[in-house]
Design a protein around this motif. Structure first.
Motif, PDB file in Angstrom:
ATOM      1  N   PHE A   1      -5.719 -11.810  -2.568  1.00 18.96           N
ATOM      2  CA  PHE A   1      -6.343 -10.520  -2.287  1.00 18.96           C
ATOM      3  C   PHE A   1      -5.521  -9.285  -2.653  1.00 18.96           C
ATOM      4  N   SER A   2      -4.252  -9.436  -3.000  1.00 19.54           N
ATOM      5  CA  SER A   2      -3.437  -8.240  -3.214  1.00 19.54           C
ATOM      6  C   SER A   2      -3.944  -7.402  -4.371  1.00 19.54           C
ATOM      7  N   THR A   3      -4.404  -8.041  -5.451  1.00 20.08           N
ATOM      8  CA  THR A   3      -4.928  -7.287  -6.594  1.00 20.08           C
ATOM      9  C   THR A   3      -6.106  -6.415  -6.176  1.00 20.08           C
ATOM     10  N   LEU A   4      -6.990  -6.953  -5.365  1.00 23.18           N
ATOM     11  CA  LEU A   4      -8.169  -6.211  -4.923  1.00 23.18           C
ATOM     12  C   LEU A   4      -7.797  -5.102  -3.949  1.00 23.18           C
ATOM     13  N   PHE A   5      -6.995  -5.418  -2.933  1.00 27.01           N
ATOM     14  CA  PHE A   5      -6.738  -4.438  -1.888  1.00 27.01           C
ATOM     15  C   PHE A   5      -5.658  -3.423  -2.261  1.00 27.01           C
ATOM     16  N   LYS A   6      -4.915  -3.681  -3.336  1.00 28.53           N
ATOM     17  CA  LYS A   6      -3.991  -2.678  -3.848  1.00 28.53           C
ATOM     18  C   LYS A   6      -4.641  -1.811  -4.922  1.00 28.53           C
TER      19      LYS A   6
ATOM     20  N   GLU B   1      -6.529   0.935  -6.839  1.00 26.36           N
ATOM     21  CA  GLU B   1      -6.519   2.359  -6.492  1.00 26.36           C
ATOM     22  C   GLU B   1      -7.776   2.795  -5.753  1.00 26.36           C
ATOM     23  N   GLU B   2      -8.934   2.418  -6.255  1.00 28.44           N
ATOM     24  CA  GLU B   2     -10.181   2.886  -5.650  1.00 28.44           C
ATOM     25  C   GLU B   2     -10.498   2.178  -4.337  1.00 28.44           C
ATOM     26  N   MET B   3      -9.815   1.062  -4.065  1.00 28.00           N
ATOM     27  CA  MET B   3     -10.009   0.383  -2.793  1.00 28.00           C
ATOM     28  C   MET B   3      -9.326   1.141  -1.659  1.00 28.00           C
ATOM     29  N   GLN B   4      -8.392   2.039  -1.980  1.00 26.52           N
ATOM     30  CA  GLN B   4      -7.643   2.735  -0.933  1.00 26.52           C
ATOM     31  C   GLN B   4      -8.541   3.608  -0.074  1.00 26.52           C
ATOM     32  N   GLU B   5      -9.652   4.071  -0.624  1.00 33.43           N
ATOM     33  CA  GLU B   5     -10.604   4.853   0.167  1.00 33.43           C
ATOM     34  C   GLU B   5     -11.154   4.024   1.324  1.00 33.43           C
ATOM     35  N   ILE B   6     -11.309   2.725   1.077  1.00 29.73           N
ATOM     36  CA  ILE B   6     -11.781   1.827   2.129  1.00 29.73           C
ATOM     37  C   ILE B   6     -10.642   1.472   3.067  1.00 29.73           C
ATOM     38  N   VAL B   7      -9.490   1.109   2.493  1.00 29.97           N
ATOM     39  CA  VAL B   7      -8.361   0.645   3.288  1.00 29.97           C
ATOM     40  C   VAL B   7      -7.930   1.675   4.328  1.00 29.97           C
ATOM     41  N   LYS B   8      -7.959   2.946   3.948  1.00 27.43           N
ATOM     42  CA  LYS B   8      -7.489   3.976   4.887  1.00 27.43           C
ATOM     43  C   LYS B   8      -8.452   4.196   6.048  1.00 27.43           C
ATOM     44  N   ASN B   9      -9.669   3.674   5.949  1.00 29.47           N
ATOM     45  CA  ASN B   9     -10.673   3.851   6.992  1.00 29.47           C
ATOM     46  C   ASN B   9     -10.871   2.623   7.867  1.00 29.47           C
TER      47      ASN B   9
ATOM     48  N   ILE C   1      10.586   0.599   6.294  1.00 29.96           N
ATOM     49  CA  ILE C   1       9.142   0.748   6.406  1.00 29.96           C
ATOM     50  C   ILE C   1       8.504  -0.327   5.544  1.00 29.96           C
ATOM     51  N   THR C   2       7.606  -1.092   6.103  1.00 25.07           N
ATOM     52  CA  THR C   2       6.939  -2.146   5.352  1.00 25.07           C
ATOM     53  C   THR C   2       5.660  -1.587   4.746  1.00 25.07           C
ATOM     54  N   LEU C   3       5.598  -1.604   3.422  1.00 22.03           N
ATOM     55  CA  LEU C   3       4.440  -1.078   2.724  1.00 22.03           C
ATOM     56  C   LEU C   3       3.726  -2.210   2.013  1.00 22.03           C
ATOM     57  N   HIS C   4       2.578  -1.877   1.350  1.00 25.07           N
ATOM     58  CA  HIS C   4       1.844  -2.868   0.567  1.00 25.07           C
ATOM     59  C   HIS C   4       2.760  -3.535  -0.447  1.00 25.07           C
ATOM     60  N   SER C   5       3.647  -2.762  -1.049  1.00 24.15           N
ATOM     61  CA  SER C   5       4.444  -3.272  -2.158  1.00 24.15           C
ATOM     62  C   SER C   5       5.709  -3.985  -1.704  1.00 24.15           C
ATOM     63  N   GLY C   6       5.969  -4.040  -0.390  1.00 28.74           N
ATOM     64  CA  GLY C   6       7.140  -4.758   0.070  1.00 28.74           C
ATOM     65  C   GLY C   6       7.955  -3.908   1.029  1.00 28.74           C
ATOM     66  N   PHE C   7       9.267  -4.074   1.018  1.00 31.19           N
ATOM     67  CA  PHE C   7      10.131  -3.365   1.934  1.00 31.19           C
ATOM     68  C   PHE C   7      10.773  -2.182   1.232  1.00 31.19           C
TER      69      PHE C   7
END
Length: 365
Positions: free
Chosen positions: A82-87, A89-97, A8-14
């Motif tokens: 962009f990884s620092t911004l999009f990873k 914690e509080e950005m996840q509310e946006i990312v999931k939508n 499974i490929t996730l934000h943090s890698g494989f």
């Protein structure tokens, strides 16, 4: 039933599923539930008229909402930019939508092969012409663009040529004017990028860890000649010719760090945009890369920006406070440090639409 090993490929890698679950067996239903909760990353190669792009897509988002599409700066690629911004914690509310799409400029992805001597790298206008191909490839109808430096210029150019495809723009360190006054040798590129494009004078003099890491990464990059070509293309950009009669047709948030190399250019761009649809965010203690040094403040501002567009109206906003400034375009402002001011959530009670973003904002919290 049990499932075979998979990746499974996730934000943090494989991440190997059996390793994650410590070898235990799971049912197909649990597996599907697990997958749906993950921000799955997919990497694509998209062939355009000007070359092959490396594009990374996070999540499936909501088909009724625009995709969030990013474009990085010179000397960076999507991950380092962009990884620092999009990873965060509080950005996840946006990312999931939303579906999040990161474009690497031609030949700028990590590990890219160096172009041969004499290769004619695309102009900024041509790089902007690659964006519609990406939208068509993924069947995206509209986007919210997030660009930094050269990426901000490219997305701005794309938005001016394709206004119907852009619902909003976040332009960090935008310089909309032609320059063309620098000529640097390839072995100087890593110093130029750090000193002229990325870092503030304070960061340069202090020799921060962030500066050192970027210098080392750039100097060791196998595709350093490609970075030079991208830099030269950006340096030879044309003026966007923005004025009140020729401007963006969507809400825009301009972002720049206080005392950053791009501050004057961002201020100049702000003066030419429609004040009723533009907000200008000048961030204190952010240096030349606010998306890396102040992800919390930028995330909160981004949430507010999206809420103003009618998305995520009930989103909680608790951290960002804005100091009272005087704007030439508006007398409206909000005040202060966290201890003595309203937060953004307090200023838009009950998830109502926030005030029109026609104001200069200095973030000092």
């Amino acid at each position: 039933r049990t499932l075979p090993p998979c990746v499974i490929t996730l934000h943090s890698g494989f991440l190997r599923l059996p390793d994650l679950l410590d070898g235990s067996q799971i049912t197909e239903r649990i597996f599907i539930t697990f997958l749906s909760s993950c921000a799955v990353m997919q990497e694509h190669t998209v062939e355009t008229a000007h070359g092959v792009l490396h594009v990374t897509v996070h999540g499936t988002g909501n088909a009724r909402r625009p995709a969030i599409l990013t474009f990085h700066d010179v000397g960076l690629e999507s991950k380092s930019c962009f990884s620092t911004l999009f990873k965060f914690e509080e950005m996840q509310e946006i990312v999931k939508n939303f579906t999040v799409v990161h474009i690497d400029a031609l030949g700028q992805e990590d590990g890219a092969a160096a172009y041969p001597a004499g290769y004619q790298y695309p102009s900024m206008d041509q790089l902007a012409e690659t964006v519609p191909t990406v939208l068509q490839y993924f069947n995206f109808r509209t986007i919210i663009g997030v660009g930094v430096g050269a990426g901000a210029y490219i997305l701005a150019k794309f938005a001016m040529c394709n206004p119907e495809a852009v619902e909003g723009l976040v332009l960090i360190n935008i310089d909309a004017e032609a320059r063309g006054w620098m000529d640097w040798a390839a072995h100087k590129v890593h110093l130029v990028i750090c000193s002229v494009l990325i870092c503030s004078s304070e960061e340069m003099s202090a020799g921060t860890e962030l500066l050192q890491s970027h210098r080392e990464r750039i100097s060791k990059a196998s595709h350093l000649p490609n970075m030079e070509l991208f830099w030269k293309s950006y340096n030879n950009r044309r003026d966007l010719n923005i004025d009140r009669s020729n401007t963006f047709k969507c809400p825009v948030m301009l972002v720049v760090g206080d005392q950053a190399p791009h501050e004057d250019a961002a201020v100049e761009c702000n003066s030419k945009l429609d004040p009723t649809t533009t907000s200008f965010l000048k961030m204190a203690d952010a240096g030349g890369m606010p998306q890396l040094t102040q992800p919390s403040k930028l995330t909160e501002a981004f949430k507010y920006f999206i809420q103003g567009m009618g998305y995520m109206a009930s989103s909680c906003m608790t951290r960002l406070s804005r100091s009272r400034t005087t704007s030439l375009s508006s007398s409206y402002s909000m005040e202060g440090s966290r201890s003595r001011s309203r937060t953004l959530s307090q200023s838009s009670q009950g998830g109502q639409m926030p005030p029109s973003p026609s104001h200069t904002m200095e973030v000092s919290c």
